[in-house]
Design an enzyme around this catalytic site. Structure first.
Site, PDB file in Angstrom:
ATOM      1  N   LYS A  70       0.842  -1.210   0.000  1.00  0.00           N
ATOM      2  CA  LYS A  70       0.000   0.000   0.000  1.00  0.00           C
ATOM      3  C   LYS A  70       0.871   1.251   0.000  1.00  0.00           C
ATOM      4  O   LYS A  70       0.582   2.224  -0.683  1.00  0.00           O
ATOM      5  CB  LYS A  70      -0.947  -0.026   1.208  1.00  0.00           C
ATOM      6  CG  LYS A  70      -2.054  -1.055   1.023  1.00  0.00           C
ATOM      7  CD  LYS A  70      -2.854  -1.375   2.260  1.00  0.00           C
ATOM      8  CE  LYS A  70      -3.786  -2.553   1.963  1.00  0.00           C
ATOM      9  NZ  LYS A  70      -4.510  -3.051   3.120  1.00  0.00           N
TER      10      LYS A  70
ATOM     11  N   GLN B 293      -5.081  -2.085   9.151  1.00  0.00           N
ATOM     12  CA  GLN B 293      -4.845  -3.390   8.530  1.00  0.00           C
ATOM     13  C   GLN B 293      -5.431  -4.500   9.401  1.00  0.00           C
ATOM     14  O   GLN B 293      -5.165  -4.575  10.594  1.00  0.00           O
ATOM     15  CB  GLN B 293      -3.326  -3.588   8.347  1.00  0.00           C
ATOM     16  CG  GLN B 293      -2.951  -4.845   7.602  1.00  0.00           C
ATOM     17  CD  GLN B 293      -3.451  -4.857   6.158  1.00  0.00           C
ATOM     18  OE1 GLN B 293      -3.323  -3.882   5.424  1.00  0.00           O
ATOM     19  NE2 GLN B 293      -4.042  -5.970   5.744  1.00  0.00           N
TER      20      GLN B 293
ATOM     21  N   ASP C 168     -11.335   1.917   3.185  1.00  0.00           N
ATOM     22  CA  ASP C 168     -11.528   0.476   2.980  1.00  0.00           C
ATOM     23  C   ASP C 168     -13.010   0.141   2.764  1.00  0.00           C
ATOM     24  O   ASP C 168     -13.349  -0.939   2.305  1.00  0.00           O
ATOM     25  CB  ASP C 168     -11.037  -0.304   4.215  1.00  0.00           C
ATOM     26  CG  ASP C 168      -9.658  -0.912   4.009  1.00  0.00           C
ATOM     27  OD1 ASP C 168      -9.254  -1.095   2.849  1.00  0.00           O
ATOM     28  OD2 ASP C 168      -8.992  -1.211   5.023  1.00  0.00           O
TER      29      ASP C 168
END
Ligand code: NAD
Length: 283
Positions: A52, A96, A119
């Site tokens: 990322k 994460q 997300d």
């Protein structure tokens, strides 16, 4: 003869478009910042976070990493998220997953401000997707749609079968396929006679997490097969949920693993970070 869907090519294309827009924003004095939180030292999570970061570098998005020790308490993590929610310099936030067991993932996901939830895991943003009123869509399913669009694969009226009903892949995938006017079936671990559904599918999206689960006898001649799965085979090599070697010749289009859906998830994450930055700056 099947055609291979090249996720690297499409993700590079999307990232180059994001980069153009990020550069244009920079000329107006606007920068885009993504805060990435990682808790503990899970090696797979580390790889994802590094990927990322690299995508941020490639697109001109500023990435800020918050690497917290495994023993971080839920309260400490929530406090950091609150701080980042209030930080005007931060446009997007992602935490994460998976988190250590002592932390409630749902609480953490829903603590991220919906305006910064790139997300698209929070209840509010998932709901917005389902009612078709959204600025950002779940990264992996949206990545699948981007792939199909790029190759001009029609979805309207098509019989699309998703295998897997998780909150991050299967369910949002159904929402985006419905939006494309596909007829959607979600199959899962309790589905009776899975092959009955897959054999009638024009498009199969496999998101099971079991290596070579989708076999040639489950696939209709000419079907489009999208493999979201990321697994390791007995030799430790990456493989998908589809028995690629035996399935490919029945397909019109198929995604490989690696190089199919994987790179798309991160490309869409970049796209989402750009989208929230624009929204926050009224661009
Ligand atoms: P999950 O474990 O949350 O869900 C798996 C789903 O598969 C479940 O809904 C379950 O009902 C279904 N399933 C299990 N056994 C089945 C069976 N025998 N028949 C039919 N359905 C069955 O997994 P997930 O998070 O949705 O991820 C699925 C796969 O996609 C994993 O391999 C994961 O690593 C991969 N993944 C890839 C990306 C990417 O960027 N490409 C992103 C997320 C997940």
């Amino acid at each position: 003869m099947y055609r291979l869907i090249d996720g690297k090519e499409v993700s590079n294309y999307i990232k180059s478009k994001v980069r153009e827009e990020i550069t244009a924003l920079g000329e107006k004095g606007i920068k885009s910042t993504l805060a990435v939180i990682i808790v503990g030292d899970d090696p797979a999570s580390r790889v994802y976070v590094n990927n990322k970061k690299r995508a941020c570098e490639a697109t001109g998005i500023v990435s800020r990493e918050y690497a917290l020790p495994e023993e971080t308490s839920e309260a400490e993590l929530l406090a950091l998220i609150n701080e980042l929610n209030d930080d005007k310099e931060v446009n997007g936030i992602l935490c994460q997953l998976p988190l250590p067991r002592h932390i409630d993932e749902k609480k953490v996901i829903d603590a991220i401000s919906p305006e910064k939830d790139v997300d698209v895991f929070s209840e509010i943003n998932v709901g917005k997707m389902w009612v078709g009123d959204y600025d950002v869509a779940s990264c992996t399913p949206k990545g699948v749609i981007e792939l199909l669009d790029y190759y001009g694969i029609p979805l309207e009226g098509k019989n699309c079968v998703i295998i897997g009903r998780s909150n991050i892949v299967g369910k949002p995938m159904a929402s985006l396929l419905l939006e494309k006017n596909a007829t959607v079936t979600i199959c899962h671990s309790r589905t009776d006679d899975l092959s009955f559904f897959t054999r009638n599918a024009d498009v199969i999206v496999a998101a099971v997490g079991r290596k070579r689960f989708v076999t040639a006898d489950m696939v209709k001649e000419g079907a489009v097969v999208v493999d979201v799965g990321i697994n390791r085979d007995d030799n430790g090599k990456l493989c998908g949920d589809v028995d690629f070697e035996n399935v490919k010749d029945k397909c019109s289009y198929i995604t490989p693993v690696p190089g199919g859906c994987g790179p798309m998830t991160i490309a869409v994450l970049m796209k989402n970070t750009l989208a929230v930055t624009k929204k926050q700056n009224n661009v």
